[in-house]
Design a protein around this motif. Structure first.
Motif, short mmCIF file in Angstrom:
data_model
loop_
_atom_site.label_atom_id
_atom_site.label_comp_id
_atom_site.label_asym_id
_atom_site.label_seq_id
_atom_site.Cartn_x
_atom_site.Cartn_y
_atom_site.Cartn_z
N LEU A 1 -6.46 -9.00 -2.38
CA LEU A 1 -5.33 -8.11 -2.65
C LEU A 1 -5.04 -8.00 -4.14
CD1 LEU A 1 -2.84 -9.12 0.18
CD2 LEU A 1 -4.11 -6.97 -0.02
N SER B 1 1.88 -2.69 1.93
CA SER B 1 1.54 -1.51 1.15
C SER B 1 0.04 -1.21 1.18
CB SER B 1 2.02 -1.67 -0.30
OG SER B 1 1.26 -2.65 -0.98
N SER B 2 -0.76 -2.18 1.63
CA SER B 2 -2.20 -1.97 1.77
C SER B 2 -2.56 -1.34 3.11
CB SER B 2 -2.94 -3.30 1.63
OG SER B 2 -2.70 -3.87 0.38
N ASN B 3 -1.53 -1.08 3.93
CA ASN B 3 -1.71 -0.49 5.25
C ASN B 3 -2.53 -1.35 6.20
OD1 ASN B 3 -0.17 1.86 4.75
ND2 ASN B 3 -1.89 2.77 3.66
N ARG C 1 3.12 -6.71 -0.46
CA ARG C 1 1.84 -6.20 -0.96
C ARG C 1 0.90 -5.90 0.19
NH1 ARG C 1 -1.52 -7.67 -5.95
NH2 ARG C 1 -2.91 -5.90 -5.83
N PHE C 2 0.92 -6.76 1.18
CA PHE C 2 0.07 -6.61 2.35
C PHE C 2 0.43 -5.33 3.11
CE2 PHE C 2 -1.76 -8.00 6.44
CZ PHE C 2 -2.97 -8.49 5.98
#
Length: 198
Positions: A131, A161-163, A158-159
């Motif tokens: 990530l 937002s990474s879909n 963050r995870f």
């Protein structure tokens, strides 16, 4: 590939089933050398019998060889017919401590410098490192818990937002609800004590 560390006495099974183990000690490497001494290969196989990945301890301090021992283990592997397919490390806190992660990365790159132009595969990136883009320019990544859609420690935003999505959920029904008096010890080792009266 077996990414967990394997002991020397387990190497005959790895050879028998064409598994490529991770080795974290000289004992494990000598175990592989012994296991391949009298092996008879029947037919073609895409996996080179006796291949290993060497884990280098760059700061997690759980398993892996210390960087200064890598040249000696590489020489032993070459002289004993153990094929080193890869060299790896594992970050101890890539989710919250970027400075330490960069130190570990630099330690790893220094240790493997003389092997970077060879066919040996280098890998360091766990889920959070992937990530954060750390070590993703090497040969492999190891996304681990991220493969299941579970966010690594401290990386929920963050995870998301990474879909990446969780692949499963755990649902259950409580089998028993009990009321206890204040001070009652609960569980193995009596680790929890009831604080409030119910």
């Amino acid at each position: 590939h077996i990414l967990g560390s394997i002991q020397g006495w387990e190497m005959p099974t790895c050879v028998e089933y064409s598994l490529i183990p991770t080795v974290s000690s000289f004992d494990a490497v000598t175990g592989m050398a012994e296991a391949i001494k009298n092996i008879k290969v029947v037919g073609e196989n895409d996996i080179r019998i006796g291949s290993v990945h060497i884990k280098v301890d760059t700061g997690l301090s759980r398993n892996g060889i210390v960087p200064r021992d890598l040249p000696d283990i590489m020489t032993y592997c070459q002289n004993s017919g153990v094929h080193v397919e890869g060299i790896m490390t594992h970050f101890s806190d890539s989710w919250t401590n970027q400075q330490l992660t960069q130190v570990q990365m630099a330690t790893f790159l220094k240790a493997v410098k003389s092997y970077q132009s060879s066919d040996i595969k280098l890998h360091v990136a766990n889920s959070t490192a992937v990530l954060n883009g750390i070590g993703t320019d090497l040969d492999f990544i190891r996304p681990g818990i991220g493969l299941y859609g579970v966010a690594p420690f401290g990386q929920q935003e963050r995870f998301q937002s990474s879909n990446l999505q969780p692949i499963a959920s755990l649902k259950c029904t409580p089998i028993l609800v009990k009321q206890h008096c204040r001070g009652t010890s609960i569980g193995y080792g009596s680790k929890y004590k009831v604080k409030d009266e119910y």
